[in-house]
Design a protein around this motif. Structure first.
Motif, PDB file in Angstrom:
ATOM      1  N   UNK A  39       0.837  -1.278  -0.023  1.00 29.62           N
ATOM      2  CA  UNK A  39      -0.071   0.107  -0.127  1.00 29.62           C
ATOM      3  C   UNK A  39       0.928   1.293   0.190  1.00 29.62           C
ATOM      4  N   UNK A  40       2.331   0.951   0.351  1.00 29.34           N
ATOM      5  CA  UNK A  40       3.102   2.190   0.543  1.00 29.34           C
ATOM      6  C   UNK A  40       4.334   1.887  -0.220  1.00 29.34           C
ATOM      7  N   UNK A  41       4.740   2.793  -1.345  1.00 28.73           N
ATOM      8  CA  UNK A  41       5.834   2.657  -2.051  1.00 28.73           C
ATOM      9  C   UNK A  41       7.050   2.765  -1.167  1.00 28.73           C
ATOM     10  N   UNK A  42       7.039   3.462  -0.072  1.00 29.02           N
ATOM     11  CA  UNK A  42       7.906   3.701   0.908  1.00 29.02           C
ATOM     12  C   UNK A  42       8.392   2.335   1.582  1.00 29.02           C
ATOM     13  N   UNK A  43       7.646   1.416   1.931  1.00 24.63           N
ATOM     14  CA  UNK A  43       7.746   0.098   2.608  1.00 24.63           C
ATOM     15  C   UNK A  43       8.351  -0.861   1.589  1.00 24.63           C
TER      16      UNK A  43
END
Length: 72
Positions: A39-43
């Motif tokens: 859900x999060x590109x950072x992860x």
């Protein structure tokens, strides 16, 4: 023959999947994140770097530079 643990095998498969997906031409990092359920590109960026030693963006840049050299 060298044996690996079940955890080691799972980690290997989990590390290979995003790399294989990024090798598909015209597949964006955002699309790979979506395909893998992030859900999060950072992860995704953090996990990818932990597994491969480079960020997805850096990996794609290296991949494209290798392709350019190959086709010249």
């Amino acid at each position: 023959m060298e044996w690996i643990s079940a955890r080691g095998a799972k980690n290997f498969v989990c590390a290979r999947q995003p790399v294989c997906l990024l090798n598909i031409p015209n597949t964006s990092i955002d699309k790979v994140c979506e395909m893998l359920g992030y859900n999060d590109n950072g992860n995704f960026n953090r996990d990818f770097k932990k597994m491969t030693g480079v960020t997805p963006k850096c990996y794609c840049q290296r991949l494209s530079s290798v392709e350019l050299v190959f086709y010249i």
